[in-house]
Scaffold this active site. Structure first.
Site, PDB file in Angstrom:
ATOM      1  N   LYS A  78       0.826  -1.216   0.000  1.00 45.03           N
ATOM      2  CA  LYS A  78       0.000   0.000   0.000  1.00 45.03           C
ATOM      3  C   LYS A  78       0.854   1.257   0.000  1.00 45.03           C
ATOM      4  O   LYS A  78       0.492   2.257  -0.603  1.00 45.03           O
ATOM      5  CB  LYS A  78      -0.960   0.005   1.195  1.00 45.03           C
ATOM      6  CG  LYS A  78      -2.110  -0.973   1.006  1.00 45.03           C
ATOM      7  CD  LYS A  78      -3.230  -0.747   1.985  1.00 45.03           C
ATOM      8  CE  LYS A  78      -4.413  -1.656   1.613  1.00 45.03           C
ATOM      9  NZ  LYS A  78      -5.543  -1.542   2.509  1.00 45.03           N
ATOM     10  N   LYS A 128      -4.905  -8.383  -6.649  1.00 44.72           N
ATOM     11  CA  LYS A 128      -6.131  -8.627  -5.890  1.00 44.72           C
ATOM     12  C   LYS A 128      -7.247  -7.678  -6.300  1.00 44.72           C
ATOM     13  O   LYS A 128      -6.987  -6.500  -6.546  1.00 44.72           O
ATOM     14  CB  LYS A 128      -5.798  -8.428  -4.400  1.00 44.72           C
ATOM     15  CG  LYS A 128      -6.834  -8.917  -3.434  1.00 44.72           C
ATOM     16  CD  LYS A 128      -6.499  -8.534  -1.996  1.00 44.72           C
ATOM     17  CE  LYS A 128      -6.810  -7.099  -1.682  1.00 44.72           C
ATOM     18  NZ  LYS A 128      -7.013  -6.783  -0.273  1.00 44.72           N
ATOM     19  N   LYS A 156     -11.241  -2.536  -3.451  1.00 46.13           N
ATOM     20  CA  LYS A 156     -12.169  -1.403  -3.590  1.00 46.13           C
ATOM     21  C   LYS A 156     -11.460  -0.133  -3.996  1.00 46.13           C
ATOM     22  O   LYS A 156     -12.059   0.758  -4.579  1.00 46.13           O
ATOM     23  CB  LYS A 156     -12.978  -1.091  -2.335  1.00 46.13           C
ATOM     24  CG  LYS A 156     -12.634  -1.708  -1.048  1.00 46.13           C
ATOM     25  CD  LYS A 156     -13.540  -1.175   0.050  1.00 46.13           C
ATOM     26  CE  LYS A 156     -13.687  -2.194   1.145  1.00 46.13           C
ATOM     27  NZ  LYS A 156     -12.402  -2.488   1.829  1.00 46.13           N
TER      28      LYS A 156
END
Ligand code: AQP
Length: 347
Positions: A123, A206, A209
């Site tokens: 991230k 993956k 959202k």
């Protein structure tokens, strides 16, 4: 990192899990987590489910969007089958025990453990100097979310496995440091055919959202037409489906669609391959689209209906928070006692 468990598990089975309201729920959240949550509730196990808004703010959230996403996620949980009378359903920030225990666990977890968390590396990317401290500390708060309830089992998708290992390490270290058998060493529950749903545009990343491409995911708010279009346009290779499961090796996009089909149908991937052996994607994709619409459309319609009454959603979350607090408060108070904090304030 994980040491063998020294103490026998003497804790009653209790399930805890959560989802971040950092955007709309995806098919990945549904198959990897939410569908499992409903199954556990329906098995009659004590279940506590949380919309982890304090985790969502580890990256900046627009306040109005966060409020909307939290209500929408709650509507998604209920529409998918979470019954607020049987499960405890609430948003994290209404139960302060989470952040209190989260701070304590910041002091238990070691920098070396945290630095090995691959999700932080993914991230933060090359931007690690500029991301929030909260994003780095997130897994310690996640351990607190779980252990504030002495939960024993945590249903999650594959991506959360490492964070749950950290939660085990934190429980073991706390117990050892204070000479107690206070926290259970949790068991991850990673089950089903779709524990890691991949992006529809790239079978190696993956479904998420926060992916900038809406085409990469199916949202639980997508209408039937959008779901069908996204599946028909999903990236695939040119080969037909194989005769055997091992023929999906090195075909990440094909494997992903087969796993999604299996998870939605409640079959194994091997059964799906048996039924569609040799089929072209021109045949398989429409079958998958029909199945996805049949399974997801009722959830979407119910979410839309529930979202017409936001005050009722807030009421449900508030009631759930009071029930959650009644479990977590005494646990965190006992932690303060164990650690030697003076608790002399009259409540
Ligand atoms: N693609 C996925 N396949 C299977 N399970 C998944 N989960 C998430 N994506 C998939 C599971 O959903 C639960 C809640 O995850 P989360 O929302 O708290 O955080 P996340 O894993 O970081 O999910 P996203 O969608 O990727 O969120 P953003 O984009 O905000 O970071 C977990 O049990 C997770 O395993």
């Amino acid at each position: 990192m994980s040491e063998p468990v020294q103490t026998p598990q003497t804790f009653p089975t209790r399930i805890f899990s959560g989802i971040q309201p950092s955007g709309g729920l995806t098919l990945g959240n549904y198959l990897g987590a939410l569908k499992r949550f409903v199954e556990k509730q329906d098995e009659g196990i004590e279940t506590i489910y949380c919309l982890v808004d304090m985790h969502a703010i580890t990256v900046w959230q627009d306040p109005a969007k966060l409020r909307h996403a939290t209500r929408e996620a709650a509507a998604g949980f209920i529409a998918a089958g979470i019954d607020p009378a049987r499960s405890v359903l609430f948003n994290q920030s209404q139960v302060t025990a989470h952040v209190e225990l989260g701070w304590i666990f910041n002091c238990v977890a070691r920098m070396g453990w945290m630095s090995r968390m691959t999700q932080f590396k993914d991230k933060a990317g090359k931007n690690s100097e500029n991301v929030s401290l909260g994003l780095f500390a997130y897994p310690a708060l996640m351990a607190a979310d779980i252990l504030a309830y002495k939960a024993t089992h945590v249903p999650v998708g594959e991506d959360q496995k490492q964070h749950l290992e950290l939660c085990r390490d934190i429980a073991i270290k706390f117990n050892k440091d204070f000479g107690v058998n206070y926290f259970p060493v949790v068991e991850p529950v990673i089950e089903g055919a779709a524990t890691r749903v991949m992006s529809l545009r790239d079978g190696t990343s993956k479904m998420s959202k926060s992916d900038p491409s809406d085409q990469s995911r199916i949202n639980l708010t997508d209408d039937a037409d959008t779901i069908s279009k996204k599946i028909r346009k999903a990236k695939t290779d040119a080969e037909p489906l194989p005769e055997h499961l091992d023929g999906l090796k090195d075909r990440p996009e094909a494997k992903n669609l087969v796993n999604i089909y299996a998870a939605l149908a409640g079959h194994t991937p091997a059964q799906v391959i048996k039924d569609f052996a040799g089929a072209q994607f021109g045949t398989f994709k429409p079958a998958l689209a029909d199945l996805a619409v049949a399974k997801l459309s009722p959830i979407t319609s119910e979410m839309t209906r529930l979202m017409k009454d936001p005050a009722e959603i807030d009421r449900i979350l508030g009631e759930g928070a009071a029930r959650a607090d009644a479990i977590a408060r005494p646990i965190v108070d006992e932690v303060y006692e164990i650690m030697g904090m003076i608790r002399s304030r009259h409540m």
